[in-house]
Scaffold this motif. Structure first.
Motif, mmCIF file in Angstrom:
data_model
loop_
_atom_site.group_PDB
_atom_site.id
_atom_site.type_symbol
_atom_site.label_atom_id
_atom_site.label_comp_id
_atom_site.label_asym_id
_atom_site.label_seq_id
_atom_site.Cartn_x
_atom_site.Cartn_y
_atom_site.Cartn_z
ATOM 1 N N UNK C 31 0.983 -1.152 -0.002
ATOM 2 C CA UNK C 31 0.088 0.054 -0.025
ATOM 3 C C UNK C 31 0.818 1.210 -0.001
ATOM 4 N N UNK C 120 5.303 3.621 2.386
ATOM 5 C CA UNK C 120 5.038 2.323 2.032
ATOM 6 C C UNK C 120 5.124 1.542 3.446
ATOM 7 N N UNK C 121 5.261 2.104 4.433
ATOM 8 C CA UNK C 121 4.902 1.493 5.804
ATOM 9 C C UNK C 121 4.951 2.716 6.841
ATOM 10 N N UNK C 124 9.021 3.697 6.679
ATOM 11 C CA UNK C 124 9.965 3.900 5.216
ATOM 12 C C UNK C 124 8.990 4.717 4.313
ATOM 13 N N UNK C 125 9.627 5.871 3.636
ATOM 14 C CA UNK C 125 8.807 6.512 3.184
ATOM 15 C C UNK C 125 9.774 7.052 1.863
#
Lengths: 132, 132, 132, 132, 132, 132
Positions: C31, C120-121, C124-125
């Motif tokens: 996601x 992404x979580x 983390x991006x």
């Protein structure tokens, strides 16, 4: 009632069967941010619910079996839709098994229940709660 | 117990009556970030709690009736303070009505309960929980 | 410098090629919660950076082309790793094209830059920033 | 069931005794972001659960007694590990005392329960829930 | 400009010297949720900014040297206030050293800059940004 | 470059003029969660960017002038749309005035810039950045 919760995440591919799923019937994927909540009526002799280090390690181990996988190819999930709510139950049940095996420490046998929440996006999440 | 939750938001003006509200007796406003949680004892035949697409659509529809309005002028709210907790109940009740009308699908008739949480800021929120 | 940012999300499957990716070389998914930031030196005649309704609509349209897909099968991505940072640039470039086509309104032609961030979580991006 | 929740935080030093705590046996510290949830079966005459201003003030007062302290030197905590779950109970009990003293207003005597959650990081939190 | 960011956390005790700090002159503590952002003008041959696995590992290693410690007793911090903004610079500089040593991979030598943000609570954070 | 950021919020009513605003032309409201970021090239003699206590106090004071108000009736905003981005600039400018008046301490005169971000919901925010 006391509880502690630890968070981790898992990144998977999957697809759904059934008209209700619309475009999600196609192979797609998700990041699930996973919260595992451990409940206990009283604190143990160390003044805690459960060893947070062990709780974190065991949640990570359960998720490692799913991480970076296409869930459509995982034998345990044959014939079911790996919906967010279904996966919440699967992970909760795996954690309960590990509690019973002693992987979360002897004190964890006194846990009253486990609740697992999977966040699939900033606007949707699902959970499953059960007793031990 | 299983649950799924979907999130949306609404932006309204209103004022409160009663000394307890202090400066909030003046006409002011709020963004409410709204979480609607749907509970069910078992998953349905599609392995889900409720169709997340329908849940999202119906929550949005309930909020659309309030969005960009001055709640002081909404007839349904005459004589009450539209506090965050009051609005949580109002939205939960509206969702239950829609479940009974079939708007969330036939499977939604098996829902056990609904909980609605309204976040009014990063430091305050309110919720209302009821059975179906 | 002014900016407005709107958020949406997309759920995709993909795999990576290269030893650096370890287990992420397997087909998995994510996601991506996507933030599109629009920058402008001065406000327009309506006292805004850009029409937030159009910004939201166009971001959603760009993501709809990717949503519920296996990115390994998308022709535009042949021969590249669809890393989070790569996708941030892809989405930013698509938004710039739409600005030039007028899809974000005439006032959007005065934008100074666009920055796209993909989460992404919870840990983390990635982002990509460019001028117009 | 209705509830309102208010958030504040506290920054403390402490150490733990017991092998289960590993390196946390050393003197270290934590920011606890604290959520105090007040539950009530029905709304009061002002259409609220409790005066949010008083709830915020009393939570802040309870935390002020702990803030910027080394908990190892606080007499009330002699002989116990000030784990996150232990502190959740301590704060909940302090709030209940203040409810009984009338500090949250006369209406607060109708509260059904209080739940306190302490977030110790982005990946771990603990809570304690009790009736009044 | 591209960037990726990874998040971890550290729990420390410390005290400050100077009237400006008020009650924070007492020994207290903090959880710092730490975001390390790595910037690069172009993607490398694997279509990434830096190996996210190595970035995560090296950030964790830098924080491990501080975790569960009383910073007042760490020789490197003698004579300075370990404010949130000071620690952001310390961590950024440590990461740059590791980049130069090759610990983040050969590709990391092409990084343009690093920004480190430390969240000390839900209402306060600090950052330090530097080029490589 | 160093920075520290503090967060507060404000709850207001307002309406917009102009077809671009659609239903937001009606009187409605918003909670703005406000982040004020203070930038400085070097730390001061206390090893900080600015006294976080004064920064928090002054941001709160600026917001107190707007809180629980209908912005349509505030003389300073006659003839403009109090969009999120417009308000970000208004608050930043007010903070700069207070820096120049010495309200954030003598050290604050060394600040390089201020950035103010207003979050109007979980899916939209705006910011304004200026030098001092």
């Amino acid at each position: 009632m006391f509880s502690i919760t630890v968070r981790d995440h898992v990144m998977v591919a999957h697809s759904f069967r059934g008209e209700v799923f619309g475009p999600a019937q196609r192979l797609h994927g998700a990041t699930f941010v996973v919260d595992a909540r451990f409940k206990r009526l009283d604190l143990d002799g160390d003044d805690i619910v459960v060893d947070i280090g062990l709780a974190t390690r065991e949640l990570h181990a359960v998720l490692a079996d799913l991480n970076y996988r296409n869930l459509d190819e995982v034998p345990a999930f044959t014939g079911v839709n790996t919906s967010t709510e279904f996966l919440a139950k699967y992970i909760a049940d795996q954690l309960v098994d590990r509690v019973h095996e002693g992987a979360l420490g002897e004190g964890a046998r006194g846990l009253a229940g486990i609740e697992v929440t999977l966040h699939e996006s900033h606007v949707a999440w699902a959970s499953y709660e059960r007793s031990l």
